[in-house]
Write an enzyme that holds these catalytic residues in place. Structure first.
Site, PDB file in Angstrom:
ATOM      1  N   GLU A   1       5.519  -3.233   0.911  1.00 30.06           N
ATOM      2  CA  GLU A   1       5.788  -2.806  -0.468  1.00 30.06           C
ATOM      3  C   GLU A   1       4.966  -1.540  -0.640  1.00 30.06           C
ATOM      4  OE1 GLU A   1       4.621  -2.044  -3.956  1.00 30.06           O
ATOM      5  OE2 GLU A   1       3.976  -4.138  -4.217  1.00 30.06           O
TER       6      GLU A   1
ATOM      7  N   GLY B   1       0.820  -1.214   0.000  1.00 35.09           N
ATOM      8  CA  GLY B   1       0.000   0.000   0.000  1.00 35.09           C
ATOM      9  C   GLY B   1       0.845   1.251   0.000  1.00 35.09           C
TER      10      GLY B   1
ATOM     11  N   CYS C   1       1.528  -0.388  -8.847  1.00 32.16           N
ATOM     12  CA  CYS C   1       2.707   0.131  -8.143  1.00 32.16           C
ATOM     13  C   CYS C   1       3.881   0.292  -9.088  1.00 32.16           C
ATOM     14  CB  CYS C   1       3.070  -0.761  -6.959  1.00 32.16           C
ATOM     15  SG  CYS C   1       2.933  -2.498  -7.311  1.00 32.16           S
TER      16      CYS C   1
ATOM     17  N   GLU D   1       4.673  10.510  -5.543  1.00 32.49           N
ATOM     18  CA  GLU D   1       3.831   9.615  -6.336  1.00 32.49           C
ATOM     19  C   GLU D   1       2.402  10.156  -6.425  1.00 32.49           C
ATOM     20  OE1 GLU D   1       3.257   5.703  -4.671  1.00 32.49           O
ATOM     21  OE2 GLU D   1       2.449   4.892  -6.546  1.00 32.49           O
TER      22      GLU D   1
END
Lengths: 528, 528
Positions: free
Chosen positions: A264, A240, A301, A392
């Protein structure tokens, strides 16, 4: 049928008062099912059951655990269309994606089952005794991996099957011999419950101990915190956001007994386009990247959020072509209104920075939960001066950085946080002149890609899905592929242990026929 | 000659104002040499040099790194008697121990050199492309271990050679491709400087980059904290106390970019004596354990600090015989007056607890830095009720716990913190009746020993020196043996990477002839 309850071991229980629903982003309305959050007592019960199950499950043979994993795969398939329907209603993802992801999830479970049946994953190392050695005899030492204990799994929003209830973290932990307690992701609690029911049915059919798997409903703040802080929990898997992963990491590090957290987390997956690649293949790469940036509404991701090149006419042309190609693509639905809101907020923040040029932004009227793909461009100098530009933005979004020269390009790479992937686009021999670029990029990433797109994570032993912080909380492990089991095991040595009492993997006979390192040589032969 | 300065890379520098000395515990006086603590500027310089060295050192061939490690071993030998003399003066350990430990240290360096020359330690995994796969082609993926970056090593007090300046942590980190910055242990700064001079000479002779190794003088609070917090440091190795290791672990976990800390910390190494073992072999085990408890003045992390059995006449006899045997042994010197003070304090604390019986305590007049070996006994009930009784007393000290029955014995084991080792003493077939005892013990330890003593750590691939917290900060790794290199490496995947640009370890030709997992099969063959 969806019950709206947590699985505490095999029992569906819902004593709590807090009710929650999931959301259908395509229809922009709540789904009909009502779920009850687990109480503190239920949480403790699930962990206690897991700890009790560990006492026996840890010693189950590979064959027995493999039958469990294969049964989970079978039971997921047996859920049929109902499961796919709930998945699409809770994620806004199309049916085809649901089918593909289900296939991947089943493939992962079966890959771990195969790994268990083959058996060499325990990394058996044997150094036999040398009684005549001077000045002291050498003892007999034999080492293999054993499971850590109960593992808590936090599923991800963007992979309701493959990185969730019975996804990679759960499959790898169960393969290791660790009972699993899943914190069901709040965006797809119904999908999670159905998958959990498949795991529970599989556990019953293959006679697994009660508590080997639980699936709890609740928020990160209460349920998540309670699970990570519980003294009987021995490791955590998370997929997440950086904020979420870091909070769990910090919590685990502060425990009286710290435990490993494999999180991750975020990544913008830099792509370096070298001069000849843009000169000779700008159209090809523009098309490929328009697709990669928007694939799955950018909710991967490994989504390419950053493209870096050296200023030139051909880089300008690539930029224009990417703008054209990405504008042709019809926007698609995001997973949840909150994810769509975060996308808009993040995109608007980056668009509002100084010296940023918007080169593509889908502007037509769209469903409120659809994301309008957006591409910005900035100079290398601007990018280096403004850390916000490397944040991001989860969704179909990318920033093109136009550097003055190769030195600045390397400086930009070195300034990046750790990343899951780094990509080089190159044509002909030019790559040979850029060893410093490759070296800098390798230092920041878990996976290097040549002339491709970062989206698409092959599930195979050579995959590394992870990377330097904050791509993951520990770059020494992977979240994908059979080696992900190493997150949940520790080696134990047996010194001068009687052969008959050793685990089969370490006995002289090597009945299992596994690969072992015996006196420095890899062999499947028995020990005389 | 001892200069009293830090090595910042190859330069001996001492700009600071803080002066320290080391202590000769046999003579109970300071040693003559004066050492200068490193300044903040010097610390930063050493880390910056290490980071610069990493850019090239990380890509050095196994052969080149092996020549460096072998040269270090040669240069340590070349220091000859002078080194052994300084060692004994700074540790109070006898000459024979110094020679033995030097041999072990050299052996470790050469073992890592051999590992590098063989080459398979990089764990190469290759999955070749399947262009015709449906619905998507499979990409080519190749994975291997690469070094993390600069590593900080904190040496231990009790192994001035083998777990210090050029000990296991340094050797494994250099083998991995990580530059090393050593925080010289304050109790043996002179020994550390001499060993560091050997490393620096070896680095020059084998053309290693400046900064591949530094050796800094200073306190844990200032130097240690500065090193662990430095953004260019990427991992930490530590051997010492729980308080010290935990402080570094906490510091590293709080960094903006958390880094792995492998801390090997406290352990009381429980020994379970089963009924027939005490019945038939009480004298043999009493003699063996009197030796193991007092070996090296009890200053081993694997020292047996806890012996657990079920109340019986034979256990009573074993207790008496251990008391007799251990009383015959002449006390020996501890490493430092502060360690002796801690020993006395810890022993007195445990002796002063309620319902504790002292069964052996050496009472004659001895040198002030010599430790009087002491053995206590308590009931299982008392032990379970009083957590203080399971605290480590570093030195020749042990507690015998007499349980009411097997259930209480298992309860005692389950209540223990994580341990480096756990030992079972058993006779004949009785071991077969105690599978629950073994299972409980295995859960708490990194190494299980059958009919032996925990002291003596064989350096070989099958050794696991570590264990559940607080024996180590991460039970998934070992501090001893060639697998200890795994603490300092992370895997990187190369996707569709041109063969000529791949590291040699992953190229089709397999020129190095290493073992690789190619399409799920371990092989040394090239790829067609």
């Amino acid at each position: 049928m969806i019950e709206g309850k947590s699985y505490i071991g095999s029992q569906l229980i819902a004593e709590g008062d807090i009710k929650v629903k999931t959301f259908n982003p395509e229809l922009n309305e709540d789904n009909p099912w009502v779920f009850t959050e687990a109480t503190a007592l239920e949480i403790d019960k699930a962990v206690t059951l897991a700890d009790e199950a560990f006492a026996t499950y840890k010693d189950y043979s590979g064959e027995r655990k493999a039958s469990f994993l294969n049964a989970i795969a079978d039971e997921i398939v047996a859920l049929g269309d109902q499961l796919l329907e709930v998945y699409t209603k809770e994620s806004g993802l199309p049916r085809g994606r649901a089918e593909g992801e289900r296939g991947r999830t089943i493939g992962q479970l079966r890959a771990f089952a195969e790994m268990l049946l083959e058996g060499s994953w325990v990394d058996a190392v044997i150094d036999t005794a040398i009684p005549e050695r001077q000045p002291f005899p050498r003892v007999d030492l034999r080492k293999m991996n054993v499971p850590l204990g109960p593992v808590v799994v936090f599923g991800s929003s963007n992979f309701p099957f493959a990185f969730s209830t019975a996804g990679g973290d759960t499959a790898s932990a169960l393969a290791a011999g660790c009972p699993v307690i899943v914190k069901s992701h709040s965006m797809h609690v119904g999908t999670g419950e159905l998958v959990a029911s498949a795991v529970i049915r599989a556990a019953k059919k293959t006679n697994m101990p009660e508590g080997v798997f639980s699936n709890l409903i609740g928020s990160g703040r209460t349920l998540g915190t309670a699970l990570v802080a519980h003294p009987k929990v021995k490791a955590v898997g998370f997929t997440g956001s950086i904020a979420g992963g870091r909070a769990l990491f910090d919590l685990a590090a502060k425990r009286p007994e710290p435990i490993p957290v494999f999180a991750e987390m975020g990544s913008i997956n830099p792509v370096v386009i070298l001069p000849k690649a843009s000169e000779m293949n700008s159209k090809k790469w523009a098309t490929a990247y328009a697709g990669s940036i928007t694939m799955g509404t950018g909710q991967f991701c490994t989504n390419p959020g950053l493209i870096i090149g050296v200023k030139s006419d051909s880089l300008k042309r690539f930029t224009e072509e990417l703008s054209q190609e990405i504008s042709k693509i019809n926007p698609t639905c995001m997973l949840h209104h909150s994810i769509k809101n975060n996308f808009d907020k993040g995109r608007d923040l980056l668009m509002s920075q100084e010296n940023v040029e918007v080169i593509a932004k889908y502007n037509e009227d769209i469903n409120p939960n659809y994301a309008a793909q957006t591409v910005l461009t900035v100079s290398g100098k601007t990018f280096l001066e403004n850390k916000t530009l490397s944040e991001e933005v989860f969704g179909p979004f990318s920033v093109i950085v136009q550097c003055e020269n190769e030195d600045e390009l390397i400086t930009v790479i070195k300034a990046l946080d750790g990343q899951l992937t780094g990509t080089i686009l190159s044509e002909g021999d030019e790559i040979n002149e850029y060893s410093n670029v490759i070296s800098a990029l390798q230092n920041r990433v878990g996976r290097l890609i040549f002339n491709g797109v970062p989206t698409g994570v092959e599930v195979c032993p050579a995959m590394l899905h992870g990377g330097p912080y904050p791509a993951s909380s520990d770059s020494r492990f992977t979240a994908v592929g059979i080696n992900s089991v190493k997150r949940w095991v520790r080696p134990v040595s047996f010194q001068d242990w009687p052969n008959s009492l050793l685990p089969k993997e370490l006995q002289n006979e090597n009945q299992l026929g596994i690969s072992r390192m015996v006196n420095n040589t890899v062999t499947t032969l028995p020990i005389e």
